[in-house]
Design a protein around this motif. Structure first.
Motif, short mmCIF file in Angstrom:
data_model
loop_
_atom_site.label_atom_id
_atom_site.label_comp_id
_atom_site.label_asym_id
_atom_site.label_seq_id
_atom_site.Cartn_x
_atom_site.Cartn_y
_atom_site.Cartn_z
N TYR A 58 40.17 57.12 20.57
CA TYR A 58 40.63 55.79 20.20
C TYR A 58 39.89 54.70 20.98
CZ TYR A 58 44.48 58.21 17.88
OH TYR A 58 45.22 59.03 17.07
N LYS A 59 39.50 55.02 22.20
CA LYS A 59 38.81 54.03 23.03
C LYS A 59 37.46 53.66 22.44
CE LYS A 59 37.73 53.22 27.91
NZ LYS A 59 37.70 53.86 29.26
N SER A 60 36.66 54.68 22.09
CA SER A 60 35.36 54.38 21.48
C SER A 60 35.53 53.81 20.08
CB SER A 60 34.48 55.63 21.45
OG SER A 60 35.01 56.61 20.59
N TYR A 61 36.65 54.15 19.43
CA TYR A 61 36.90 53.62 18.09
C TYR A 61 37.15 52.11 18.15
CZ TYR A 61 38.65 53.47 13.28
OH TYR A 61 38.83 53.19 11.94
N ILE A 62 37.86 51.66 19.18
CA ILE A 62 38.06 50.22 19.38
C ILE A 62 36.71 49.54 19.60
CG2 ILE A 62 38.96 48.49 20.99
CD1 ILE A 62 41.40 50.29 21.37
N GLN A 63 35.86 50.16 20.42
CA GLN A 63 34.53 49.61 20.66
C GLN A 63 33.76 49.49 19.34
OE1 GLN A 63 33.10 48.63 23.65
NE2 GLN A 63 31.35 47.94 22.43
N PHE A 64 33.85 50.50 18.52
CA PHE A 64 33.18 50.52 17.22
C PHE A 64 33.67 49.37 16.34
CE2 PHE A 64 33.77 52.11 12.79
CZ PHE A 64 32.44 52.14 12.39
N MET A 65 34.99 49.20 16.24
CA MET A 65 35.52 48.16 15.36
C MET A 65 35.17 46.77 15.86
SD MET A 65 39.23 49.58 14.04
CE MET A 65 39.91 49.87 15.67
N MET A 66 35.26 46.55 17.17
CA MET A 66 34.94 45.24 17.72
C MET A 66 33.46 44.91 17.54
SD MET A 66 37.76 44.04 18.66
CE MET A 66 39.42 44.66 18.94
N ASP A 67 32.60 45.91 17.73
CA ASP A 67 31.17 45.67 17.63
C ASP A 67 30.73 45.34 16.20
OD1 ASP A 67 29.56 45.44 19.79
OD2 ASP A 67 28.77 47.48 19.74
N HIS A 68 31.54 45.71 15.22
CA HIS A 68 31.18 45.44 13.83
C HIS A 68 31.88 44.20 13.27
CE1 HIS A 68 29.56 49.49 14.21
NE2 HIS A 68 28.81 49.20 13.16
N GLY A 69 32.68 43.54 14.11
CA GLY A 69 33.26 42.28 13.69
C GLY A 69 33.99 42.39 12.37
N PHE A 70 33.91 41.31 11.59
CA PHE A 70 34.61 41.34 10.31
C PHE A 70 33.66 41.22 9.12
CE2 PHE A 70 33.97 36.84 10.50
CZ PHE A 70 34.15 36.34 9.22
N ASN A 71 32.33 41.19 9.37
CA ASN A 71 31.44 41.02 8.23
C ASN A 71 30.31 42.03 8.20
OD1 ASN A 71 29.79 40.06 10.29
ND2 ASN A 71 28.84 38.53 8.98
N MET A 72 30.50 43.19 8.85
CA MET A 72 29.48 44.23 8.78
C MET A 72 30.09 45.50 8.21
SD MET A 72 26.95 45.71 11.74
CE MET A 72 26.00 44.19 11.78
N LYS A 73 29.42 46.08 7.23
CA LYS A 73 29.90 47.30 6.59
C LYS A 73 29.21 48.52 7.22
CE LYS A 73 31.32 45.81 1.99
NZ LYS A 73 31.23 46.16 0.55
N VAL A 74 29.90 49.66 7.12
CA VAL A 74 29.36 50.90 7.67
C VAL A 74 29.52 52.02 6.65
CG1 VAL A 74 29.84 50.25 10.04
CG2 VAL A 74 31.56 51.48 8.75
N GLY A 75 28.66 53.03 6.78
CA GLY A 75 28.77 54.20 5.92
C GLY A 75 27.46 54.94 5.79
N LEU A 76 27.51 56.29 5.86
CA LEU A 76 26.33 57.13 5.71
C LEU A 76 26.49 58.05 4.52
CD1 LEU A 76 25.67 58.19 9.43
CD2 LEU A 76 24.49 56.42 8.11
#
Length: 748
Positions: free
Chosen positions: A444-462
């Protein structure tokens, strides 16, 4: 020759008569002088009292006439006139409306909608204290005199432009790599609690992890069962929980029985060891992490390479596919054929490993994460998203097309960046080490880092082959206010319910959330104050956000300042949906905007808004800047002349002496200089006050102090205990909202 004086001769007493006449004249002059001076003193005291009473009434006009009149009387009573406490008659306070006819101000004292107060303070026959008694004038027959003073005060409407910094650093306080610094820098004076832990506690609550019983201290990889159950360590299989592997029909006799169990273990070990050898790596006693439990089931603790070699081994995958038990059938479907039906050879071994980790580890270790991992259908829907997270955690791209892994360019991965953050935060610890501790661990800790680093206007997916998915198949993070743009399924998003607004808002993201909460509180305050005022003199509001060179203006569909009474819902919607979350430092793959701090652009747009979109000629101009950071980007820099640099000073310490040059250097391309020049130009061109409100653990107090000092605006610091940002910012902005700008009628 001497003249003889006869002793019997006497002088005449004419001088006595003259003196008598002169005494009468002199007494009259003294009476006139003393009493005239006393009359002027009393008149000044009355004027002062009238001004103070009118000012108090004007400041309370939004509370209604009765409250405003009472305020005037209370303030008047605190003043002494002619040696007596002054009692203001309630009938001496009038209310009306001040209007602008295009050329001058007019007053209507019978208007129903009011914004002006007139106070008449008098010492006459009708006053409770009566006329003013004189000192010497009674000798001449004048016992007393009547004195009157009048004061008119109107509320000066404000055109307020709120300039909100949405650059990437505005979410740093929520990123775990800053929590250690916050713990050291900010302590709750009552509990001694560290600021970083308090921020984390807020996020834990909003993510439902507190209610779920997830202990933050269990998120550091270790050997206890709790730690194993809350982490997946990419590198250390010892720290990972056990997962089941299928027993395979090694004998190929069509029956999977106990005789196949140990043979399956040996087969796994043999094949995986070959993969390690082929890759030139040590298998690190892989066989010791795979074994049989008491019931004959195969259990293993695996790291990332174990999983990657296991899911890419054609012999193993062939066994799973062709000789499957019900348990193995699931694995065969997920990791051999793939969800899209692609063949094993066409699937990336890394992506296969990501999917295995998602299904076998994250579905348990992060079972409370959103979007749901425990529901197989939901997990399949968001599989590309979770691949992006796992790739990011390893330090690689999340599929956004930029190098924004957990040690990417937006974070202090280098010593120079690490040192710059030390300078900014004033912390002696090692940010680089704190960030490195988040890499290669899925929790959960790194997941918070992930969400914050992507802000609200960046999409993710592989994609299945490891390449970035098309935007149409990518997802915003469930923290993003744009989550519903993709899925429409709010149950899989992180939201906190705002009972005042009766809506869901993104989870607390400090300091951005504190800023948005403060603005919403200020809008509510201004709305309540505006409600009793005529529409022509209400405060008007515009909201500008800035980050890089692109600066959207919210609430601007009609190109005008908005009235918080008539347009309150729109303003709130703009703040909640458009100005409540910061952007990543990297450029967005959605709209091409990044998270650099171009304060100059934000201030310039505020000036343009005042110029062309509804700023009133007779209003007080306010620019309220919310920022945490050092300006690091500019557009169209203006050169700074030597004269301007050497001759312009500001009063930084508030002692009334301007002693500090407001430029940092003579470099016109310095982003800090450009922002300061923009403030100076705002003041010069628009007669605007710039109020700066700082937020964020690493905020630059020096730059914001200089900005506000340039225009005699107010500088507000959010303080050092970061958990209190929201409360402090709300208090600060409500205080600003209550600073009504007034206008004395004599100035007309």
């Amino acid at each position: 020759m001497l003249r003889q004086v006869h002793p019997g001769r006497r002088r005449r007493a004419a001088i006595i008569v003259l003196s008598a006449f002169m005494m009468v004249f002199l007494i009259g002059m003294v009476a006139f002088g003393v009493d005239l001076g006393y009359i002027q003193l009393v008149k000044a005291e009355l004027q002062r009292t009238a001004d103070a009473a009118a000012h108090a009434a004007a400041m309370n006009i939004g509370m209604g006439e009765s409250q405003a009149r009472l305020a005037a009387q209370q303030v008047a009573l605190q003043n002494r006139v002619a040696g007596l406490d002054y009692e203001l008659d309630g009938t001496a306070v009038d209310f009306g409306r001040r209007d602008w006819d295009g050329n001058d101000f007019t007053y209507n004292w019978t208007a129903a909608e009011i914004n002006a107060v007139r106070v008449v303070a008098s010492r006459d026959e009708a006053a409770p204290q009566g006329p003013v008694a004189l000192f010497f004038a009674p000798v001449l027959g004048f016992q007393e005199t009547m004195i009157t003073a009048e004061s008119i005060v109107a509320i000066n409407p404000r055109d307020i432009v709120m300039v909100i910094d949405l650059s990437g650093s505005m979410h740093h306080d929520s990123e775990p790599w800053t929590w250690a610094a916050q713990n050291d820098l900010g302590q709750d004076p009552d509990t001694g609690e560290g600021g970083g832990d308090a921020v984390r506690s807020d996020l834990w609550d909003d993510m439902g992890l507190t209610d779920a019983g997830i202990d933050f201290t269990d998120l550091t990889p270790g050997t206890s069962d709790d730690k194993r159950n809350n982490n997946f360590d990419f590198q250390d299989r010892v720290n990972n929980r056990q997962v089941d592997l299928p027993v395979m029909d090694i004998n190929d006799d069509g029956v999977v029985d106990s005789s196949d169990a140990q043979a399956s273990v040996d087969f796994y070990v043999s094949e995986i060891k070959k993969r390690y050898s082929n890759a030139g790596k040590s298998h690190n006693n892989f066989q010791n992490s795979v074994g049989l439990d008491a019931d004959g089931n195969i259990q293993a603790r695996l790291n990332f390479d174990d999983v990657r070699y296991l899911t890419s081994d054609s012999d193993i995958m062939g066994m799973w596919k062709d000789h499957s038990t019900p348990q193995a059938a699931d694995l065969a479907q997920d990791y051999a054929a793939g969800n899209t039906g692609a063949s094993t050879d066409n699937r990336s071994s890394t992506v296969s490993a990501y999917d295995f980790i998602t299904d076998q580890y994250l579905s348990t270790t992060m079972r409370h994460a959103k979007p749901s991992l425990t529901n197989a259908a939901t997990r399949d829907t968001y599989r590309t998203f979770w691949r992006g997270y796992l790739s990011y955690t390893r330090g690689y791209s999340s599929g956004s097309g930029s190098s924004n892994g957990i040690d990417g360019f937006s974070n202090p991965s280098t010593n120079s960046s690490n040192n710059s953050h030390k300078d900014r935060y004033g912390w002696d610890g090692n940010f680089k080490t704190e960030l490195a501790n988040l890499k290669n661990v899925a929790n959960y800790k790194s997941y918070i880092q992930f969400m914050m680093d992507h802000g609200f206007n960046m999409k993710v997916g592989l994609e299945d082959d490891g390449s970035a998915a098309p935007l149409s198949e990518m997802f915003y993070t469930p923290m993003s206010s744009r989550w519903a743009d993709d899925t429409g399924d709010d149950s899989n998003a992180y939201r906190r319910f705002d009972s005042d607004l009766n809506t869901y808002r993104p989870i607390r993201e400090q300091p951005t959330a504190g800023v948005s909460d403060a603005i919403l509180a200020a809008l509510k305050e201004i709305k309540e104050q505006n409600a009793s005022l005529h529409s022509t003199i209400r405060d008007k509001v515009a909201i500008v956000t800035f980050h890089s060179s692109f600066t959207p203006i919210t609430g601007n569909e009609t190109n005008r300042f908005l009235d918080p009474v008539d347009d309150y819902d729109q303003l709130v919607s703009d703040v909640v949906n458009k100005a409540s979350q910061s952007l990543p430092n990297a450029y967005s793959n959605v709209d091409g905007t990044g998270g650099s701090t171009n304060t100059m652009s934000g201030l310039r747009n505020a000036g343009n808004f005042i110029d062309s979109m509804g700023g009133r000629s007779f209003s007080t101009k306010w620019v309220v800047l919310f920022t945490d950071g050092v300006p690091n980007e500019i557009t169209s820099p203006d050169s700074i002349s030597n004269d301007e640099y050497h001759n312009t000073f500001v009063d930084m310490d508030g002692d009334g002496t301007k002693e500090t040059q407001y430029y940092y250097s003579q470099n016109g391309n310095d982003a800090r200089n450009a922002s300061l020049k923009e403030v100076a130009d705002l003041a010069k061109a628009h007669d605007a006050y710039v109020h700066t409100i700082t937020a964020g653990a690493g905020h630059d107090k020096d730059i914001t102090k200089r900005m506000s000092a340039l225009t005699d605006g107010e500088y507000i610091d959010s303080g050092n205990y970061f958990h209190d940002y929201t409360e402090l910012l709300i208090e600060a902005f409500e205080s600003l909202a209550n600073r009504r700008s007034i206008h004395f009628g004599i100035d007309d």
